[in-house]
Write a protein that holds these residues in place. Structure first.
Motif, PDB file in Angstrom:
ATOM      1  N   UNK A   1      -9.742  26.087  38.596  1.00 47.56           N
ATOM      2  CA  UNK A   1     -10.170  24.904  39.331  1.00 47.56           C
ATOM      3  C   UNK A   1     -10.428  23.797  38.306  1.00 47.56           C
ATOM      4  N   UNK A   2      -9.805  22.651  38.506  1.00 50.93           N
ATOM      5  CA  UNK A   2     -10.008  21.551  37.564  1.00 50.93           C
ATOM      6  C   UNK A   2     -11.303  20.804  37.875  1.00 50.93           C
ATOM      7  N   UNK A   3     -11.647  19.888  37.006  1.00 56.10           N
ATOM      8  CA  UNK A   3     -12.926  19.170  37.112  1.00 56.10           C
ATOM      9  C   UNK A   3     -13.035  18.387  38.415  1.00 56.10           C
ATOM     10  N   UNK A   4     -11.990  17.729  38.814  1.00 57.35           N
ATOM     11  CA  UNK A   4     -12.015  16.948  40.055  1.00 57.35           C
ATOM     12  C   UNK A   4     -12.277  17.852  41.254  1.00 57.35           C
ATOM     13  N   UNK A   5     -11.644  19.006  41.295  1.00 56.86           N
ATOM     14  CA  UNK A   5     -11.858  19.952  42.386  1.00 56.86           C
ATOM     15  C   UNK A   5     -13.289  20.463  42.401  1.00 56.86           C
ATOM     16  N   UNK A   6     -13.857  20.711  41.216  1.00 57.84           N
ATOM     17  CA  UNK A   6     -15.243  21.170  41.127  1.00 57.84           C
ATOM     18  C   UNK A   6     -16.208  20.112  41.658  1.00 57.84           C
ATOM     19  N   UNK A   7     -15.950  18.859  41.293  1.00 54.06           N
ATOM     20  CA  UNK A   7     -16.814  17.766  41.768  1.00 54.06           C
ATOM     21  C   UNK A   7     -16.698  17.619  43.277  1.00 54.06           C
ATOM     22  N   UNK A   8     -15.499  17.672  43.800  1.00 53.81           N
ATOM     23  CA  UNK A   8     -15.299  17.571  45.249  1.00 53.81           C
ATOM     24  C   UNK A   8     -15.981  18.722  45.976  1.00 53.81           C
ATOM     25  N   UNK A   9     -15.884  19.912  45.414  1.00 51.83           N
ATOM     26  CA  UNK A   9     -16.532  21.082  46.017  1.00 51.83           C
ATOM     27  C   UNK A   9     -18.050  20.920  45.988  1.00 51.83           C
ATOM     28  N   UNK A  10     -18.578  20.428  44.878  1.00 54.46           N
ATOM     29  CA  UNK A  10     -20.018  20.191  44.762  1.00 54.46           C
ATOM     30  C   UNK A  10     -20.480  19.184  45.818  1.00 54.46           C
ATOM     31  N   UNK A  11     -19.750  18.087  45.957  1.00 55.89           N
ATOM     32  CA  UNK A  11     -20.148  17.060  46.921  1.00 55.89           C
ATOM     33  C   UNK A  11     -19.959  17.513  48.367  1.00 55.89           C
ATOM     34  N   UNK A  12     -19.074  18.468  48.567  1.00 59.60           N
ATOM     35  CA  UNK A  12     -18.905  19.051  49.892  1.00 59.60           C
ATOM     36  C   UNK A  12     -20.122  19.912  50.235  1.00 59.60           C
ATOM     37  N   UNK A  13     -20.592  20.657  49.262  1.00 56.91           N
ATOM     38  CA  UNK A  13     -21.743  21.540  49.464  1.00 56.91           C
ATOM     39  C   UNK A  13     -23.047  20.745  49.449  1.00 56.91           C
ATOM     40  N   UNK A  14     -23.168  19.804  48.527  1.00 55.27           N
ATOM     41  CA  UNK A  14     -24.394  19.030  48.336  1.00 55.27           C
ATOM     42  C   UNK A  14     -24.102  17.532  48.480  1.00 55.27           C
ATOM     43  N   UNK A  15     -23.946  17.048  49.710  1.00 56.85           N
ATOM     44  CA  UNK A  15     -23.605  15.639  49.903  1.00 56.85           C
ATOM     45  C   UNK A  15     -24.701  14.669  49.451  1.00 56.85           C
ATOM     46  N   UNK A  16     -25.911  15.168  49.267  1.00 46.65           N
ATOM     47  CA  UNK A  16     -27.031  14.308  48.857  1.00 46.65           C
ATOM     48  C   UNK A  16     -27.303  14.388  47.362  1.00 46.65           C
ATOM     49  N   UNK A  17     -26.376  14.966  46.616  1.00 43.18           N
ATOM     50  CA  UNK A  17     -26.547  15.190  45.182  1.00 43.18           C
ATOM     51  C   UNK A  17     -26.917  13.909  44.436  1.00 43.18           C
ATOM     52  N   UNK A  18     -26.163  12.849  44.638  1.00 41.99           N
ATOM     53  CA  UNK A  18     -26.410  11.598  43.905  1.00 41.99           C
ATOM     54  C   UNK A  18     -27.783  11.023  44.226  1.00 41.99           C
TER      55      UNK A  18
END
Length: 117
Positions: A1-18
């Motif tokens: 899994x590349x970095x972009x996919x990891x970030x997208x997956x993170x934001x999918x799981x944790x939409x309030x991360x930022x």
């Protein structure tokens, strides 16, 4: 899994991360600091393919989002946290579970009474 996919997956799981990551708490607010640091560490250590870990992260993300957004919820939560002794084993886990539990039961309709003089 590349970095972009990891970030997208993170934001999918944790939409309030930022929002949670950029929350500016007051100096000396050890609870907020502990919870946000714990959240960040969980994200770093979590297996994003584990359904159980993903569900826990989603619940924590929603609870911390409510905590960051709602002053009344923060105030309500403080009254519930006194039940947990800071010297107890697994303190951070216990307060995390209390945060998640209270966020699902707190609907924000509790009325604060004010006394006018």
């Amino acid at each position: 899994m590349n970095t972009r996919d990891k970030i997208n997956r993170l934001l999918e799981i944790c939409p309030n991360y930022e929002k949670i990551n950029s929350y500016e708490f007051f100096e000396g607010d050890t609870f907020s600091e502990t919870m946000i640091n714990f959240y960040m560490k969980l994200i770093d250590d979590a297996d994003m393919n584990s359904e159980e870990e993903v569900e826990f992260l989603k619940s924590l993300d929603v609870a911390l989002s409510k905590y960051v957004d709602d002053y009344r919820f923060r105030k309500h939560l403080k009254t519930k946290l006194v039940e947990i002794d800071e010297k107890e084993k697994y303190y951070t886990y216990k307060i995390t579970m209390k945060l998640i539990e209270q966020s699902s039961s707190f609907d924000g309709t509790q009325v604060e009474s004010a006394r006018w003089i």
